[in-house]
Write a protein that holds these residues in place. Structure first.
Motif, PDB file in Angstrom:
ATOM      1  N   GLU A   5       1.089  -1.164   0.405  1.00  0.00           N
ATOM      2  CA  GLU A   5       0.110   0.056   0.573  1.00  0.00           C
ATOM      3  C   GLU A   5       0.681   1.647   0.083  1.00  0.00           C
ATOM      4  O   GLU A   5       0.778   2.613  -0.714  1.00  0.00           O
ATOM      5  CB  GLU A   5      -0.531   0.233   1.156  1.00  0.00           C
ATOM      6  N   ASP A   6       1.718   0.879   0.708  1.00  0.00           N
ATOM      7  CA  ASP A   6       2.750   2.634   0.837  1.00  0.00           C
ATOM      8  C   ASP A   6       3.367   2.203  -0.648  1.00  0.00           C
ATOM      9  O   ASP A   6       3.643   3.403  -1.525  1.00  0.00           O
ATOM     10  CB  ASP A   6       4.000   2.339   1.973  1.00  0.00           C
ATOM     11  N   ALA A   7       3.718   1.557  -1.302  1.00  0.00           N
ATOM     12  CA  ALA A   7       4.774   1.419  -2.478  1.00  0.00           C
ATOM     13  C   ALA A   7       3.331   1.911  -3.440  1.00  0.00           C
ATOM     14  O   ALA A   7       3.983   2.883  -4.135  1.00  0.00           O
ATOM     15  CB  ALA A   7       5.233   0.321  -3.087  1.00  0.00           C
ATOM     16  N   GLU A   8       2.209   1.303  -3.167  1.00  0.00           N
ATOM     17  CA  GLU A   8       1.222   2.173  -4.428  1.00  0.00           C
ATOM     18  C   GLU A   8       1.387   3.662  -3.753  1.00  0.00           C
ATOM     19  O   GLU A   8       1.033   4.528  -5.196  1.00  0.00           O
ATOM     20  CB  GLU A   8      -0.312   1.559  -4.319  1.00  0.00           C
ATOM     21  N   LEU A   9       0.571   4.637  -3.038  1.00  0.00           N
ATOM     22  CA  LEU A   9       1.150   5.816  -2.758  1.00  0.00           C
ATOM     23  C   LEU A   9       2.044   5.961  -3.396  1.00  0.00           C
ATOM     24  O   LEU A   9       1.504   7.522  -3.754  1.00  0.00           O
ATOM     25  CB  LEU A   9       0.419   5.585  -1.601  1.00  0.00           C
ATOM     26  N   ILE A  10       3.281   5.630  -2.429  1.00  0.00           N
ATOM     27  CA  ILE A  10       4.092   6.775  -3.371  1.00  0.00           C
ATOM     28  C   ILE A  10       4.028   6.673  -4.841  1.00  0.00           C
ATOM     29  O   ILE A  10       4.487   7.829  -5.651  1.00  0.00           O
ATOM     30  CB  ILE A  10       5.692   5.789  -2.855  1.00  0.00           C
ATOM     31  N   SER A  11       3.928   5.850  -5.649  1.00  0.00           N
ATOM     32  CA  SER A  11       4.150   5.786  -7.117  1.00  0.00           C
ATOM     33  C   SER A  11       3.590   6.613  -7.517  1.00  0.00           C
ATOM     34  O   SER A  11       3.528   7.444  -8.311  1.00  0.00           O
ATOM     35  CB  SER A  11       3.762   4.374  -7.934  1.00  0.00           C
ATOM     36  N   LYS A  12       1.664   6.739  -6.721  1.00  0.00           N
ATOM     37  CA  LYS A  12       1.051   7.359  -7.433  1.00  0.00           C
ATOM     38  C   LYS A  12       1.206   9.278  -7.127  1.00  0.00           C
ATOM     39  O   LYS A  12       0.605   9.949  -8.014  1.00  0.00           O
ATOM     40  CB  LYS A  12      -0.471   7.755  -6.259  1.00  0.00           C
ATOM     41  N   ALA A  13       2.174   9.278  -6.026  1.00  0.00           N
ATOM     42  CA  ALA A  13       2.480  10.685  -5.561  1.00  0.00           C
ATOM     43  C   ALA A  13       3.655  11.118  -6.648  1.00  0.00           C
ATOM     44  O   ALA A  13       3.494  12.288  -6.811  1.00  0.00           O
ATOM     45  CB  ALA A  13       3.165  10.370  -4.468  1.00  0.00           C
ATOM     46  N   LYS A  14       4.229  10.382  -7.095  1.00  0.00           N
ATOM     47  CA  LYS A  14       5.365  10.337  -7.898  1.00  0.00           C
ATOM     48  C   LYS A  14       4.632  10.577  -9.367  1.00  0.00           C
ATOM     49  O   LYS A  14       5.651  11.664  -9.594  1.00  0.00           O
ATOM     50  CB  LYS A  14       6.279   9.349  -8.238  1.00  0.00           C
ATOM     51  N   ALA A  15       3.585   9.773 -10.173  1.00  0.00           N
ATOM     52  CA  ALA A  15       3.274  10.085 -10.949  1.00  0.00           C
ATOM     53  C   ALA A  15       2.124  11.779 -11.062  1.00  0.00           C
ATOM     54  O   ALA A  15       2.560  12.704 -11.579  1.00  0.00           O
ATOM     55  CB  ALA A  15       1.868   9.340 -11.313  1.00  0.00           C
ATOM     56  N   THR A  16       1.892  12.669  -9.752  1.00  0.00           N
ATOM     57  CA  THR A  16       1.206  13.558  -9.986  1.00  0.00           C
ATOM     58  C   THR A  16       2.032  14.936  -9.965  1.00  0.00           C
ATOM     59  O   THR A  16       2.472  15.138 -10.270  1.00  0.00           O
ATOM     60  CB  THR A  16       0.265  13.128  -8.091  1.00  0.00           C
ATOM     61  N   ALA A  17       3.177  14.556  -9.380  1.00  0.00           N
ATOM     62  CA  ALA A  17       4.195  15.898  -9.375  1.00  0.00           C
ATOM     63  C   ALA A  17       5.242  15.694 -11.035  1.00  0.00           C
ATOM     64  O   ALA A  17       5.126  16.884 -10.930  1.00  0.00           O
ATOM     65  CB  ALA A  17       5.655  14.874  -7.829  1.00  0.00           C
ATOM     66  N   VAL A  18       5.560  14.429 -11.161  1.00  0.00           N
ATOM     67  CA  VAL A  18       5.953  14.459 -12.742  1.00  0.00           C
ATOM     68  C   VAL A  18       4.560  15.136 -13.316  1.00  0.00           C
ATOM     69  O   VAL A  18       5.129  16.365 -14.158  1.00  0.00           O
ATOM     70  CB  VAL A  18       6.325  12.484 -13.355  1.00  0.00           C
ATOM     71  N   GLN A  19       3.599  15.220 -13.459  1.00  0.00           N
ATOM     72  CA  GLN A  19       2.734  15.577 -14.262  1.00  0.00           C
ATOM     73  C   GLN A  19       2.299  16.480 -13.554  1.00  0.00           C
ATOM     74  O   GLN A  19       2.222  17.758 -14.599  1.00  0.00           O
ATOM     75  CB  GLN A  19       1.660  14.400 -13.696  1.00  0.00           C
ATOM     76  N   TYR A  20       1.696  17.151 -12.718  1.00  0.00           N
ATOM     77  CA  TYR A  20       2.379  19.032 -12.124  1.00  0.00           C
ATOM     78  C   TYR A  20       3.871  19.566 -12.852  1.00  0.00           C
ATOM     79  O   TYR A  20       2.938  20.412 -13.535  1.00  0.00           O
ATOM     80  CB  TYR A  20       2.075  18.858 -10.857  1.00  0.00           C
ATOM     81  N   LEU A  21       4.832  19.307 -12.173  1.00  0.00           N
ATOM     82  CA  LEU A  21       5.882  19.822 -12.804  1.00  0.00           C
ATOM     83  C   LEU A  21       5.921  19.609 -14.796  1.00  0.00           C
ATOM     84  O   LEU A  21       5.914  21.004 -14.409  1.00  0.00           O
ATOM     85  CB  LEU A  21       6.917  19.321 -12.692  1.00  0.00           C
ATOM     86  N   LYS A  22       5.030  19.262 -15.772  1.00  0.00           N
ATOM     87  CA  LYS A  22       5.022  18.969 -17.154  1.00  0.00           C
ATOM     88  C   LYS A  22       3.958  20.018 -17.219  1.00  0.00           C
ATOM     89  O   LYS A  22       4.124  20.830 -18.129  1.00  0.00           O
ATOM     90  CB  LYS A  22       4.959  17.777 -17.580  1.00  0.00           C
ATOM     91  N   GLU A  23       2.993  20.071 -16.130  1.00  0.00           N
ATOM     92  CA  GLU A  23       2.166  20.815 -16.996  1.00  0.00           C
ATOM     93  C   GLU A  23       1.954  22.431 -16.647  1.00  0.00           C
ATOM     94  O   GLU A  23       1.866  23.456 -17.697  1.00  0.00           O
ATOM     95  CB  GLU A  23       0.363  20.107 -16.143  1.00  0.00           C
TER      96      GLU A  23
END
Length: 99
Positions: A5-23
């Protein structure tokens, strides 16, 4: 929470950060570090990384793993210079582009 569950939350947060910085800043970044804090401390994942191919253009950002909101965005002086040149630095307007 278990490690999966922790790994899934971290993975989702990383994807959010990458998308935010791109947009928001038109940056292509890679994540070099991510740490999820225990829920009794905070509901955030701290993330560090840099612009792909430019290790000196680094940043940190936090992502709330409950609602995927970003906060605490901090950048290196090198990345600040790039954002100013690109006209994407927060609160900065390139006077050449206004005309």
């Amino acid at each position: 929470m278990n490690k999966d569950e922790d790994a899934e939350l971290i993975s989702k947060a990383k994807a959010t950060a990458v998308q935010y910085l791109k947009e928001k800043y038109e940056l292509d970044v890679e994540i070099t570090y991510a740490k999820k804090f225990p829920p009794y401390v905070t509901n955030k994942v701290d993330i560090s990384g840099n612009v792909i191919g430019h290790a000196e253009e680094d940043f940190t950002i936090s992502v709330n793993y409950e609602n995927q909101e970003t906060s605490n965005f901090a950048i290196s002086p090198e990345l600040k210079k790039v954002l100013i040149e690109n006209g994407t630095y927060p609160g900065f307007q390139d006077k050449k582009k206004i005309h």
